[in-house]
Design an enzyme around this catalytic site. Structure first.
Site, PDB file in Angstrom:
ATOM      1  N   SER A 177       0.853  -1.185   0.000  1.00  0.00           N
ATOM      2  CA  SER A 177       0.000   0.000   0.000  1.00  0.00           C
ATOM      3  C   SER A 177       0.890   1.235   0.000  1.00  0.00           C
ATOM      4  O   SER A 177       2.056   1.176   0.415  1.00  0.00           O
ATOM      5  CB  SER A 177      -0.887   0.005   1.254  1.00  0.00           C
ATOM      6  OG  SER A 177      -1.491   1.276   1.451  1.00  0.00           O
ATOM      7  N   TYR A 190      -1.761  -0.237  10.285  1.00  0.00           N
ATOM      8  CA  TYR A 190      -1.711  -0.668   8.881  1.00  0.00           C
ATOM      9  C   TYR A 190      -0.358  -0.326   8.260  1.00  0.00           C
ATOM     10  O   TYR A 190       0.242  -1.147   7.562  1.00  0.00           O
ATOM     11  CB  TYR A 190      -2.847   0.009   8.116  1.00  0.00           C
ATOM     12  CG  TYR A 190      -3.036  -0.488   6.701  1.00  0.00           C
ATOM     13  CD1 TYR A 190      -3.469  -1.788   6.463  1.00  0.00           C
ATOM     14  CD2 TYR A 190      -2.819   0.342   5.609  1.00  0.00           C
ATOM     15  CE1 TYR A 190      -3.674  -2.251   5.176  1.00  0.00           C
ATOM     16  CE2 TYR A 190      -3.016  -0.107   4.313  1.00  0.00           C
ATOM     17  CZ  TYR A 190      -3.448  -1.409   4.103  1.00  0.00           C
ATOM     18  OH  TYR A 190      -3.634  -1.862   2.815  1.00  0.00           O
TER      19      TYR A 190
END
Length: 336
Positions: A177, A190
């Site tokens: 990501s 995350y």
């Protein structure tokens, strides 16, 4: 004098020779790199195929003739069953919870027993979860859950299937990501999981080069609407997790504002996953897959490519332009 002249020439020639050797090595590498024009005779394992990118990639590879081992958390669930109905007999649904050693080893056994003649060409480590919360809203259990799937799940799967991919000089692909390098409010757990994943993949790429195995990292931007990875929750859900001390700092009005801001931001993202699927296909099938695929708008891509090279004093200052950050500072410690 002649000696000095000769030494000067040598000093000038050496850097040029190094540059020429570098480009020659790149050309040789390009010439020798393996690629697949179609998938016939090759297999690919994908984790996290119940929905989202994994689901779409499995369908695309099936259409290209690959034998697809689609790892699903819930093989009897709606997503896995839909995938099976829309695919050929070359697609095989596997029960695969990447946090469980037993599942990974059973999946490996099944793959080994069903490999086509050309073997396992690629493993796509796609399984993952996301959540958002400020660091002080999280617990150590929240971090454990995030890391167990996003980081250790990919490592566990890699350990199991690397020997099969090494045998074909194939591909290892990791779904990361932009938050692996773009640090911002609410994405602490995350970001930790994805930054760790990229460190693992970078080290693996260097080690696997000797075996002819290519390693690629996929870095999507805001594709929350194109997948179901986004966890929906309310301000009340967050509020209930806070103890009395934190409730004095992060008052309810701020919690609700932060929740609405985050959800509205996610709603502005890409609705179509095609950009990510195309990058995954390139990483799997191209003779020269990229080390990294940054997947965002043109303007955002330019910013994200530049971001890791900027000093932290500038990258931190970027957030001062956000109205949300300004409101946050004003609302902390405010009375209910």
């Amino acid at each position: 004098m002649n000696t000095i002249f000769i030494i000067g020439h040598i000093i000038g020639i050496v850097p040029m020779s190094v540059v020429l050797l570098f480009f020659l090595a790149k050309l040789v590498s390009r010439h020798r790199s393996s690629h697949v024009q179609d998938g016939y005779g090759y297999a690919v394992l994908i984790t996290g195929c119940d929905s989202g990118f994994g689901y779409q990639l499995a369908r695309s590879l099936d259409h290209k003739g690959f034998v697809v081992f689609a790892g699903c958390l819930s093989p009897e669930g709606a997503g896995a069953q839909s995938l099976a109905r829309q695919s050929s007999s070359n697609l095989k649904i596997l029960k695969l919870d990447v946090t469980r050693d037993e599942d990974v080893q059973q999946a490996k056994k099944t793959v080994q027993e069903s490999l086509p003649e050309k073997g396992l060409w690629a493993v796509v480590n796609n399984a993952g979860i996301t959540d958002w919360a400020e660091i002080e809203w999280s617990t150590i259990e929240d971090y454990h859950a995030m890391l167990d799937i996003n980081l250790f799940g990919a490592i566990r799967t890699s350990f199991a299937f690397l020997p099969l991919v090494r045998a074909t000089k194939g591909r290892m692909v990791y779904m990361s990501s932009i938050f692996a390098f773009f640090n911002c409010l609410n994405m602490g757990a995350y970001s930790v999981s994805k930054r760790g994943l990229e460190a693992f993949a970078d080290c693996l790429r260097v080690e696997m080069a000797s075996f002819g195995v290519k390693v690629s990292i996929i870095q999507p931007g805001n594709f929350g609407q194109a997948t179901n990875i986004l966890r929906m929750k309310t301000g009340l859900d967050i509020w209930k997790k806070l103890d009395d001390e934190k409730k004095q700092i992060f008052n309810r009005q701020y919690i609700d504002l932060a929740n609405e801001y985050f959800m509205s931001t996610c709603r502005t993202g890409f609705k179509n996953p095609d950009m990510v699927i195309d990058a995954l296909l390139h990483a799997i099938m191209s003779g020269q897959p990229k080390h990294r695929y940054v997947l965002a708008s043109v303007m955002d891509s330019f910013f994200f490519q530049l971001f890791p090279f900027l000093p932290s004093v500038l990258t931190d200052a970027v957030f001062s332009f956000s109205s949300m950050y300004t409101k946050r500072k004003e609302m902390l410690y405010a009375k209910q």
